[in-house]
Design a protein around this motif. Structure first.
Motif, PDB file in Angstrom:
ATOM      1  N   PHE A 269     -51.216  10.363  15.011  1.00 25.64           N
ATOM      2  CA  PHE A 269     -50.727   8.996  15.006  1.00 25.64           C
ATOM      3  C   PHE A 269     -51.023   8.366  16.353  1.00 25.64           C
ATOM      4  CE2 PHE A 269     -48.441   9.977  11.248  1.00 25.64           C
ATOM      5  CZ  PHE A 269     -48.215   8.756  10.660  1.00 25.64           C
ATOM      6  N   ALA A 270     -51.328   7.107  16.321  1.00 24.72           N
ATOM      7  CA  ALA A 270     -51.446   6.371  17.559  1.00 24.72           C
ATOM      8  C   ALA A 270     -50.089   5.750  17.847  1.00 24.72           C
ATOM      9  CB  ALA A 270     -52.525   5.302  17.443  1.00 24.72           C
ATOM     10  N   LEU A 271     -49.910   4.471  17.513  1.00 24.14           N
ATOM     11  CA  LEU A 271     -48.679   3.772  17.828  1.00 24.14           C
ATOM     12  C   LEU A 271     -48.218   3.017  16.608  1.00 24.14           C
ATOM     13  CD1 LEU A 271     -49.978   2.154  21.100  1.00 24.14           C
ATOM     14  CD2 LEU A 271     -48.651   4.229  20.944  1.00 24.14           C
ATOM     15  N   SER A 272     -46.937   2.781  16.519  1.00 23.63           N
ATOM     16  CA  SER A 272     -46.459   1.849  15.509  1.00 23.63           C
ATOM     17  C   SER A 272     -45.994   0.583  16.208  1.00 23.63           C
ATOM     18  CB  SER A 272     -45.317   2.464  14.710  1.00 23.63           C
ATOM     19  OG  SER A 272     -45.793   2.956  13.487  1.00 23.63           O
ATOM     20  N   ALA A 273     -45.679  -0.412  15.424  1.00 26.15           N
ATOM     21  CA  ALA A 273     -45.479  -1.748  15.971  1.00 26.15           C
ATOM     22  C   ALA A 273     -44.259  -1.841  16.863  1.00 26.15           C
ATOM     23  CB  ALA A 273     -45.342  -2.752  14.828  1.00 26.15           C
ATOM     24  N   LEU A 274     -44.333  -2.733  17.827  1.00 22.31           N
ATOM     25  CA  LEU A 274     -43.203  -3.018  18.701  1.00 22.31           C
ATOM     26  C   LEU A 274     -42.107  -3.757  17.960  1.00 22.31           C
ATOM     27  CD1 LEU A 274     -41.732  -3.721  21.380  1.00 22.31           C
ATOM     28  CD2 LEU A 274     -43.322  -5.604  21.624  1.00 22.31           C
ATOM     29  N   ALA A 275     -42.477  -4.733  17.141  1.00 21.23           N
ATOM     30  CA  ALA A 275     -41.481  -5.628  16.569  1.00 21.23           C
ATOM     31  C   ALA A 275     -40.552  -4.904  15.620  1.00 21.23           C
ATOM     32  CB  ALA A 275     -42.191  -6.760  15.828  1.00 21.23           C
ATOM     33  N   GLY A 276     -39.334  -5.380  15.560  1.00 19.63           N
ATOM     34  CA  GLY A 276     -38.389  -4.896  14.577  1.00 19.63           C
ATOM     35  C   GLY A 276     -37.838  -3.521  14.840  1.00 19.63           C
TER      36      GLY A 276
ATOM     37  N   ALA B  22     -51.519   8.212  27.180  1.00 24.00           N
ATOM     38  CA  ALA B  22     -51.195   8.407  25.772  1.00 24.00           C
ATOM     39  C   ALA B  22     -51.977   9.597  25.218  1.00 24.00           C
ATOM     40  CB  ALA B  22     -51.520   7.147  24.977  1.00 24.00           C
ATOM     41  N   HIS B  23     -51.279  10.451  24.514  1.00 27.23           N
ATOM     42  CA  HIS B  23     -51.887  11.633  23.919  1.00 27.23           C
ATOM     43  C   HIS B  23     -52.989  11.239  22.922  1.00 27.23           C
ATOM     44  CE1 HIS B  23     -52.114  15.735  22.422  1.00 27.23           C
ATOM     45  NE2 HIS B  23     -51.927  15.294  21.188  1.00 27.23           N
ATOM     46  N   THR B  24     -52.899  10.044  22.363  1.00 25.68           N
ATOM     47  CA  THR B  24     -53.871   9.557  21.392  1.00 25.68           C
ATOM     48  C   THR B  24     -55.293   9.608  21.931  1.00 25.68           C
ATOM     49  OG1 THR B  24     -52.192   8.058  20.561  1.00 25.68           O
ATOM     50  CG2 THR B  24     -54.453   7.619  19.896  1.00 25.68           C
ATOM     51  N   PHE B  25     -55.479   9.241  23.183  1.00 24.62           N
ATOM     52  CA  PHE B  25     -56.825   9.243  23.753  1.00 24.62           C
ATOM     53  C   PHE B  25     -57.429  10.648  23.762  1.00 24.62           C
ATOM     54  CE2 PHE B  25     -54.977   5.413  25.851  1.00 24.62           C
ATOM     55  CZ  PHE B  25     -55.850   4.484  25.321  1.00 24.62           C
ATOM     56  N   LYS B  26     -56.607  11.619  24.068  1.00 26.97           N
ATOM     57  CA  LYS B  26     -57.093  13.002  24.097  1.00 26.97           C
ATOM     58  C   LYS B  26     -57.499  13.465  22.706  1.00 26.97           C
ATOM     59  CE  LYS B  26     -55.901  17.640  25.715  1.00 26.97           C
ATOM     60  NZ  LYS B  26     -54.852  18.463  26.385  1.00 26.97           N
ATOM     61  N   THR B  27     -56.701  13.123  21.701  1.00 31.22           N
ATOM     62  CA  THR B  27     -57.006  13.563  20.339  1.00 31.22           C
ATOM     63  C   THR B  27     -58.297  12.939  19.815  1.00 31.22           C
ATOM     64  OG1 THR B  27     -55.680  11.812  19.311  1.00 31.22           O
ATOM     65  CG2 THR B  27     -54.565  13.888  19.824  1.00 31.22           C
TER      66      THR B  27
ATOM     67  N   ASN C  22     -56.366   3.648  28.794  1.00 33.76           N
ATOM     68  CA  ASN C  22     -56.209   4.976  29.378  1.00 33.76           C
ATOM     69  C   ASN C  22     -56.391   4.930  30.893  1.00 33.76           C
ATOM     70  OD1 ASN C  22     -58.970   4.670  29.641  1.00 33.76           O
ATOM     71  ND2 ASN C  22     -59.517   6.424  28.365  1.00 33.76           N
ATOM     72  N   SER C  23     -56.226   6.086  31.535  1.00 34.99           N
ATOM     73  CA  SER C  23     -56.306   6.153  32.999  1.00 34.99           C
ATOM     74  C   SER C  23     -57.705   5.808  33.495  1.00 34.99           C
ATOM     75  CB  SER C  23     -55.902   7.552  33.475  1.00 34.99           C
ATOM     76  OG  SER C  23     -54.552   7.819  33.176  1.00 34.99           O
ATOM     77  N   ALA C  24     -58.729   6.187  32.731  1.00 38.30           N
ATOM     78  CA  ALA C  24     -60.097   5.873  33.145  1.00 38.30           C
ATOM     79  C   ALA C  24     -60.329   4.365  33.183  1.00 38.30           C
ATOM     80  CB  ALA C  24     -61.091   6.545  32.197  1.00 38.30           C
TER      81      ALA C  24
END
Length: 323
Positions: free
Chosen positions: A8-15, A269-274, A213-215
């Motif tokens: 999973f990447a991210l889910s929405a901020l709203a709500g 974010a761990h997403t970038f590594k995956t 990401n950091s880069a």
């Protein structure tokens, strides 16, 4: 037994859903006016009352409709633990879930009949997540969208999903089409730059803010450490959090589209590594960027990203300076 299953990447901020972007409590708002107290108050309000969130109606085993977030940054469809209990779904194996904050162990269930368009699909080993972390009854990942076209109409405030082969073009002229690549079910754009330098972009409708990401941070800011005045926290679909700092990118170019003054949160974010994107500049392009357009279409089968620019800014899309 754990089986590597999904990312999973991210889910929405709203709500009150799975990505929160809110100031770290111990820090003060920057004095330069780029992000003021009103902006930060609005971030909390988005989280609490569901403002600005777009979901679709989904039927499960003939019941519903239920509200699911459309997350092009998630490779698997998930369902709330509460809804799985209500529908008495059969339990699956434990699985490892890779979220923005890291790896977690989750329970799963089999969804025998998910109806999104006219095609019913079965979702095996759907992760069970807390509805309070998702901010919805579930999340539609790319496994359920691989033959679909997702269309966001921001002026009309509608979200529709149709089979790719049945929907070819926007009604109005002037649509810009960008070819993307598929990686782990996600659409990735390599024809992109940040302030004129190469950038890889992941289309992520589940992220309310864009994440770098950091880069990318080093490319834009050098090796200067965060000063503490621009810190936020990101929360994943599992409830885990990571810290990040933010800035406004002068120009993000995607094909023939320019986005100006785009707020970007930088986080490990761990997403970038995956996705194998942790060592070169990369960006999860979230809804704060996509909402600059009149319409956005993401076609998974044809691997295209299509946008219509608002009439008042046909040659140069400018972003609102807020998270």
């Amino acid at each position: 037994m754990l089986r590597p299953l999904l990312t999973f990447a991210l889910s929405a901020l709203a709500g009150g859903s799975a990505l929160l972007a809110q100031p770290v409590p111990t820090e003060q708002a920057p004095a330069n006016g780029q992000v003021d107290k009103t902006t930060q108050t609005e971030d909390v309000r988005f989280r609490n009352d569901g403002y600005d969130r777009m979901t679709v109606a989904v039927h499960l085993s003939g019941t519903g409709p239920y509200r699911f977030l459309v997350d092009t940054g998630a490779d698997r469809t998930a369902i709330s633990r509460e809804l799985a209990t209500k529908l008495k779904l059969a339990s699956g194996e434990k699985a490892s879930l890779h979220s923005v904050a890291g790896v977690s162990t989750v329970s799963t269930a089999t969804v025998p009949d998910l109806q999104l368009t006219r095609k019913n699909v079965q979702v095996v080993d759907a992760p069970l997540l807390e509805s309070s972390n998702m901010g919805a009854d579930g999340i539609l990942g790319t496994d359920s969208l691989k033959s679909e076209r997702v269309l966001f109409d921001f002026e009309g405030q509608t979200l529709s999903i149709v089979p790719s082969k049945k929907y070819q073009n926007f009604d109005e002229p002037g649509a810009i089409v960008i070819t993307a690549r598929n990686r782990n079910g996600r659409l990735i754009i390599t024809e992109a730059t940040a302030n004129g330098r190469p950038l890889t972009v992941v289309l992520d409708t589940g992220a309310q803010v864009s994440i770098g990401n950091s880069a990318l941070r080093r490319q834009l800011l050098g090796r200067s450490p965060p000063d503490g005045s621009h810190m936020v926290q990101l929360q994943s679909v599992t409830g885990g959090t990571i810290a990040g700092d933010y800035m406004f990118a002068r120009e993000i170019a995607l094909g023939g589209i320019d986005l100006h003054n785009l707020p970007i949160v930088f986080a490990d974010a761990h997403t970038f590594k995956t996705l194998g994107l942790d060592r070169k500049p990369a960006l999860l392009l979230g809804m704060n960027a996509l909402r600059a357009f009149k319409k956005v279409s993401i076609d998974f089968a044809n691997k295209t990203f299509r946008v219509v620019v608002p009439e008042h800014s046909e040659n140069n899309v400018k972003m609102a300076s807020r998270l």
